[in-house]
Write a protein that holds these residues in place. Structure first.
Motif, mmCIF file in Angstrom:
data_model
loop_
_atom_site.group_PDB
_atom_site.id
_atom_site.type_symbol
_atom_site.label_atom_id
_atom_site.label_comp_id
_atom_site.label_asym_id
_atom_site.label_seq_id
_atom_site.Cartn_x
_atom_site.Cartn_y
_atom_site.Cartn_z
ATOM 1 N N GLU A 89 37.835 -19.063 53.301
ATOM 2 C CA GLU A 89 38.394 -18.182 54.329
ATOM 3 C C GLU A 89 39.371 -18.983 55.166
ATOM 4 N N ILE A 90 40.479 -18.335 55.517
ATOM 5 C CA ILE A 90 41.490 -18.960 56.348
ATOM 6 C C ILE A 90 41.501 -18.240 57.691
ATOM 7 N N ILE A 91 41.385 -18.999 58.781
ATOM 8 C CA ILE A 91 41.240 -18.432 60.116
ATOM 9 C C ILE A 91 42.377 -18.935 61.005
ATOM 10 N N ASN A 92 42.947 -18.034 61.779
ATOM 11 C CA ASN A 92 43.997 -18.379 62.729
ATOM 12 C C ASN A 92 43.368 -19.006 63.972
ATOM 13 N N LEU A 93 43.916 -20.134 64.414
ATOM 14 C CA LEU A 93 43.363 -20.834 65.578
ATOM 15 C C LEU A 93 43.457 -20.018 66.859
ATOM 16 N N ASP A 94 44.413 -19.100 66.939
ATOM 17 C CA ASP A 94 44.554 -18.292 68.153
ATOM 18 C C ASP A 94 43.349 -17.395 68.403
ATOM 19 N N PHE A 95 42.611 -17.055 67.341
ATOM 20 C CA PHE A 95 41.510 -16.115 67.481
ATOM 21 C C PHE A 95 40.140 -16.781 67.477
ATOM 22 N N ILE A 96 40.087 -18.087 67.351
ATOM 23 C CA ILE A 96 38.801 -18.784 67.374
ATOM 24 C C ILE A 96 38.315 -18.883 68.812
ATOM 25 N N GLN A 97 37.077 -18.432 69.034
ATOM 26 C CA GLN A 97 36.489 -18.505 70.366
ATOM 27 C C GLN A 97 35.495 -19.653 70.484
ATOM 28 N N ASN A 98 34.797 -19.947 69.380
ATOM 29 C CA ASN A 98 33.735 -20.939 69.468
ATOM 30 C C ASN A 98 33.538 -21.572 68.094
ATOM 31 N N ILE A 99 33.284 -22.886 68.074
ATOM 32 C CA ILE A 99 32.942 -23.583 66.845
ATOM 33 C C ILE A 99 31.691 -24.404 67.121
ATOM 34 N N LYS A 100 30.646 -24.166 66.317
ATOM 35 C CA LYS A 100 29.434 -24.963 66.420
ATOM 36 C C LYS A 100 29.360 -25.813 65.170
ATOM 37 N N ILE A 101 29.240 -27.122 65.367
ATOM 38 C CA ILE A 101 29.193 -28.072 64.272
ATOM 39 C C ILE A 101 27.737 -28.396 63.969
ATOM 40 N N LYS A 102 27.374 -28.290 62.677
ATOM 41 C CA LYS A 102 26.027 -28.673 62.248
ATOM 42 C C LYS A 102 26.088 -30.124 61.802
ATOM 43 N N GLY A 103 25.144 -30.905 62.234
ATOM 44 C CA GLY A 103 25.059 -32.325 61.935
ATOM 45 C C GLY A 103 25.578 -32.718 60.653
#
Length: 103
Positions: A89-103
């Protein structure tokens, strides 16, 4: 008999009106956010995300709770490619609200 139609259709009309107005409000809020980002107040930068390439993450976009789980593969210009179980999936950075990184 006409009052029965009003009793049935009026609540449905009100529900649809509430849904429509909330979607319009959400669209206005998203437009304001994009304008703020273009002015440089709240920009998501590529460098911030590039350090997490190869890590599994949970990306939330939009106000309707749209989200993507997967591994960040590539960050190019204003786009992030995330490899999910079902594909890429390709996501536009303008629409990203939150990113949670898993270890």
């Amino acid at each position: 008999m006409d009052s029965n139609y009003i009793a049935v259709w009026m609540p449905m009309f009100i529900v649809f009106l509430i849904i429509f107005l909330s979607q319009q409000s959400a669209a206005r809020n998203m437009a304001r956010l994009i304008i703020k980002r273009k002015k440089g107040r709240a920009a998501m930068t590529n460098e911030l995300i590039k350090k997490y390439i190869g890590k599994y993450c949970y990306v939330t976009t939009g106000n309707m709770g749209v989200s993507v789980k997967g591994k960040i593969v590539e960050v190019n210009e204003n786009w992030v490619e995330v490899q999910t179980k079902s594909g890429s999936e390709i996501i536009n950075l303008d629409f990203i609200q939150n990113i949670k990184i898993k270890g």
